[in-house]
Design a protein around this motif. Sequence first.
Motif, PDB file in Angstrom:
ATOM      1  N   TYR A  50      24.561  37.666 -25.604  1.00 46.29           N
ATOM      2  CA  TYR A  50      23.329  38.225 -26.163  1.00 46.29           C
ATOM      3  C   TYR A  50      22.930  37.489 -27.446  1.00 46.29           C
ATOM      4  O   TYR A  50      21.748  37.266 -27.701  1.00 46.29           O
ATOM      5  CB  TYR A  50      23.480  39.723 -26.426  1.00 46.29           C
ATOM      6  CG  TYR A  50      23.214  40.572 -25.203  1.00 46.29           C
ATOM      7  CD1 TYR A  50      21.938  41.024 -24.908  1.00 46.29           C
ATOM      8  CD2 TYR A  50      24.244  40.916 -24.338  1.00 46.29           C
ATOM      9  CE1 TYR A  50      21.689  41.789 -23.791  1.00 46.29           C
ATOM     10  CE2 TYR A  50      24.002  41.685 -23.212  1.00 46.29           C
ATOM     11  CZ  TYR A  50      22.722  42.123 -22.938  1.00 46.29           C
ATOM     12  OH  TYR A  50      22.480  42.879 -21.826  1.00 46.29           O
ATOM     13  N   ALA A  51      23.913  37.118 -28.256  1.00 43.00           N
ATOM     14  CA  ALA A  51      23.620  36.363 -29.483  1.00 43.00           C
ATOM     15  C   ALA A  51      22.973  35.032 -29.146  1.00 43.00           C
ATOM     16  O   ALA A  51      22.001  34.614 -29.796  1.00 43.00           O
ATOM     17  CB  ALA A  51      24.901  36.149 -30.284  1.00 43.00           C
ATOM     18  N   GLN A  52      23.499  34.348 -28.129  1.00 44.76           N
ATOM     19  CA  GLN A  52      22.931  33.061 -27.718  1.00 44.76           C
ATOM     20  C   GLN A  52      21.498  33.246 -27.222  1.00 44.76           C
ATOM     21  O   GLN A  52      20.614  32.453 -27.552  1.00 44.76           O
ATOM     22  CB  GLN A  52      23.789  32.419 -26.617  1.00 44.76           C
ATOM     23  CG  GLN A  52      23.318  31.042 -26.195  1.00 44.76           C
ATOM     24  CD  GLN A  52      23.465  29.997 -27.289  1.00 44.76           C
ATOM     25  OE1 GLN A  52      24.555  29.809 -27.800  1.00 44.76           O
ATOM     26  NE2 GLN A  52      22.385  29.343 -27.663  1.00 44.76           N
ATOM     27  N   ALA A  53      21.258  34.299 -26.441  1.00 40.12           N
ATOM     28  CA  ALA A  53      19.909  34.556 -25.931  1.00 40.12           C
ATOM     29  C   ALA A  53      18.946  34.842 -27.078  1.00 40.12           C
ATOM     30  O   ALA A  53      17.822  34.302 -27.104  1.00 40.12           O
ATOM     31  CB  ALA A  53      19.935  35.728 -24.959  1.00 40.12           C
ATOM     32  N   LEU A  54      19.365  35.659 -28.036  1.00 38.54           N
ATOM     33  CA  LEU A  54      18.513  35.967 -29.188  1.00 38.54           C
ATOM     34  C   LEU A  54      18.279  34.719 -30.032  1.00 38.54           C
ATOM     35  O   LEU A  54      17.162  34.476 -30.498  1.00 38.54           O
ATOM     36  CB  LEU A  54      19.131  37.079 -30.036  1.00 38.54           C
ATOM     37  CG  LEU A  54      18.359  37.473 -31.294  1.00 38.54           C
ATOM     38  CD1 LEU A  54      16.939  37.925 -30.949  1.00 38.54           C
ATOM     39  CD2 LEU A  54      19.102  38.559 -32.057  1.00 38.54           C
ATOM     40  N   PHE A  55      19.313  33.929 -30.218  1.00 43.41           N
ATOM     41  CA  PHE A  55      19.181  32.697 -31.005  1.00 43.41           C
ATOM     42  C   PHE A  55      18.160  31.757 -30.347  1.00 43.41           C
ATOM     43  O   PHE A  55      17.281  31.220 -31.023  1.00 43.41           O
ATOM     44  CB  PHE A  55      20.536  32.000 -31.135  1.00 43.41           C
ATOM     45  CG  PHE A  55      20.477  30.739 -31.939  1.00 43.41           C
ATOM     46  CD1 PHE A  55      20.512  30.782 -33.325  1.00 43.41           C
ATOM     47  CD2 PHE A  55      20.369  29.502 -31.322  1.00 43.41           C
ATOM     48  CE1 PHE A  55      20.446  29.616 -34.083  1.00 43.41           C
ATOM     49  CE2 PHE A  55      20.297  28.340 -32.064  1.00 43.41           C
ATOM     50  CZ  PHE A  55      20.340  28.399 -33.452  1.00 43.41           C
ATOM     51  N   ASP A  56      18.275  31.575 -29.038  1.00 43.34           N
ATOM     52  CA  ASP A  56      17.341  30.700 -28.317  1.00 43.34           C
ATOM     53  C   ASP A  56      15.914  31.220 -28.418  1.00 43.34           C
ATOM     54  O   ASP A  56      14.977  30.454 -28.653  1.00 43.34           O
ATOM     55  CB  ASP A  56      17.749  30.565 -26.848  1.00 43.34           C
ATOM     56  CG  ASP A  56      19.048  29.803 -26.667  1.00 43.34           C
ATOM     57  OD1 ASP A  56      19.467  29.088 -27.618  1.00 43.34           O
ATOM     58  OD2 ASP A  56      19.658  29.917 -25.582  1.00 43.34           O
ATOM     59  N   LEU A  57      15.732  32.530 -28.253  1.00 40.65           N
ATOM     60  CA  LEU A  57      14.403  33.129 -28.344  1.00 40.65           C
ATOM     61  C   LEU A  57      13.831  32.968 -29.752  1.00 40.65           C
ATOM     62  O   LEU A  57      12.670  32.553 -29.909  1.00 40.65           O
ATOM     63  CB  LEU A  57      14.468  34.611 -27.970  1.00 40.65           C
ATOM     64  CG  LEU A  57      13.158  35.385 -28.080  1.00 40.65           C
ATOM     65  CD1 LEU A  57      12.129  34.841 -27.098  1.00 40.65           C
ATOM     66  CD2 LEU A  57      13.397  36.861 -27.838  1.00 40.65           C
ATOM     67  N   ALA A  58      14.631  33.287 -30.761  1.00 43.76           N
ATOM     68  CA  ALA A  58      14.161  33.171 -32.151  1.00 43.76           C
ATOM     69  C   ALA A  58      13.833  31.723 -32.489  1.00 43.76           C
ATOM     70  O   ALA A  58      12.847  31.450 -33.189  1.00 43.76           O
ATOM     71  CB  ALA A  58      15.215  33.721 -33.106  1.00 43.76           C
ATOM     72  N   ASN A  59      14.622  30.796 -31.985  1.00 45.13           N
ATOM     73  CA  ASN A  59      14.375  29.380 -32.232  1.00 45.13           C
ATOM     74  C   ASN A  59      13.074  28.934 -31.563  1.00 45.13           C
ATOM     75  O   ASN A  59      12.275  28.221 -32.172  1.00 45.13           O
ATOM     76  CB  ASN A  59      15.565  28.557 -31.725  1.00 45.13           C
ATOM     77  CG  ASN A  59      15.610  27.176 -32.306  1.00 45.13           C
ATOM     78  OD1 ASN A  59      15.065  26.922 -33.379  1.00 45.13           O
ATOM     79  ND2 ASN A  59      16.253  26.270 -31.601  1.00 45.13           N
ATOM     80  N   ASP A  60      12.864  29.367 -30.326  1.00 45.30           N
ATOM     81  CA  ASP A  60      11.629  29.016 -29.609  1.00 45.30           C
ATOM     82  C   ASP A  60      10.396  29.586 -30.287  1.00 45.30           C
ATOM     83  O   ASP A  60       9.333  28.974 -30.277  1.00 45.30           O
ATOM     84  CB  ASP A  60      11.683  29.519 -28.158  1.00 45.30           C
ATOM     85  CG  ASP A  60      12.697  28.771 -27.315  1.00 45.30           C
ATOM     86  OD1 ASP A  60      13.172  27.700 -27.757  1.00 45.30           O
ATOM     87  OD2 ASP A  60      13.034  29.264 -26.222  1.00 45.30           O
TER      88      ASP A  60
END
Length: 184
Positions: free
Chosen positions: A14-24
């Motif tokens: 979930y952290a990786q998914a949130l990180f990718d979304l926030a980065n995008d």
Amino acid sequence: MADDSKASNVGGRYAQALFDLANDENKLAAVEADLKALKAMCAESKDLRSLLASPAFSAEDKGKALGALAVKAKLNPVTRKFLGLLAANGRASALTSVITGFEDLAATARGAVSARVTTAVPLTAAQSKGVAAALRTALGKDPEIETRVDPSLLGGIKVQVGSRLFDASLRSKLDSLKFALKRA
């Protein structure tokens, strides 16, 4: 023990998914600030920790509580939606591991390393600088240090960087001695 690693793994995904979304969405700094605020809220509020961990509360109840908390704290819309998703998927109990995973990912993206330092008493400014310098030398990167006080250590220090743990606490040394004496 298996449940802890399973929860940690879920938190990491979930952290990786949130990180990718926030980065995008170019909201990395805002989401990271929101998560630090949430981490502080969890640390301060026993009721919030109980709500997140307890299976007595439904995913819907956890979602409503996290949503209200997000609105009251004026969290970024990306963070709000993520908290809703986490609760809807029945993973609200993994929030602290998600925050920890996100902090590690954000530190890596900045070229730093996240370290958790636990001591029996609060560190002085000079001691904090010494720990930071020692970590910088050992790791070859600038450390982002999160300090915690745990009186049960009795003395010494515990440093966790990623999955590595350096434990020089008096508590662990006494436990080792007790184990050795039991074997003898």
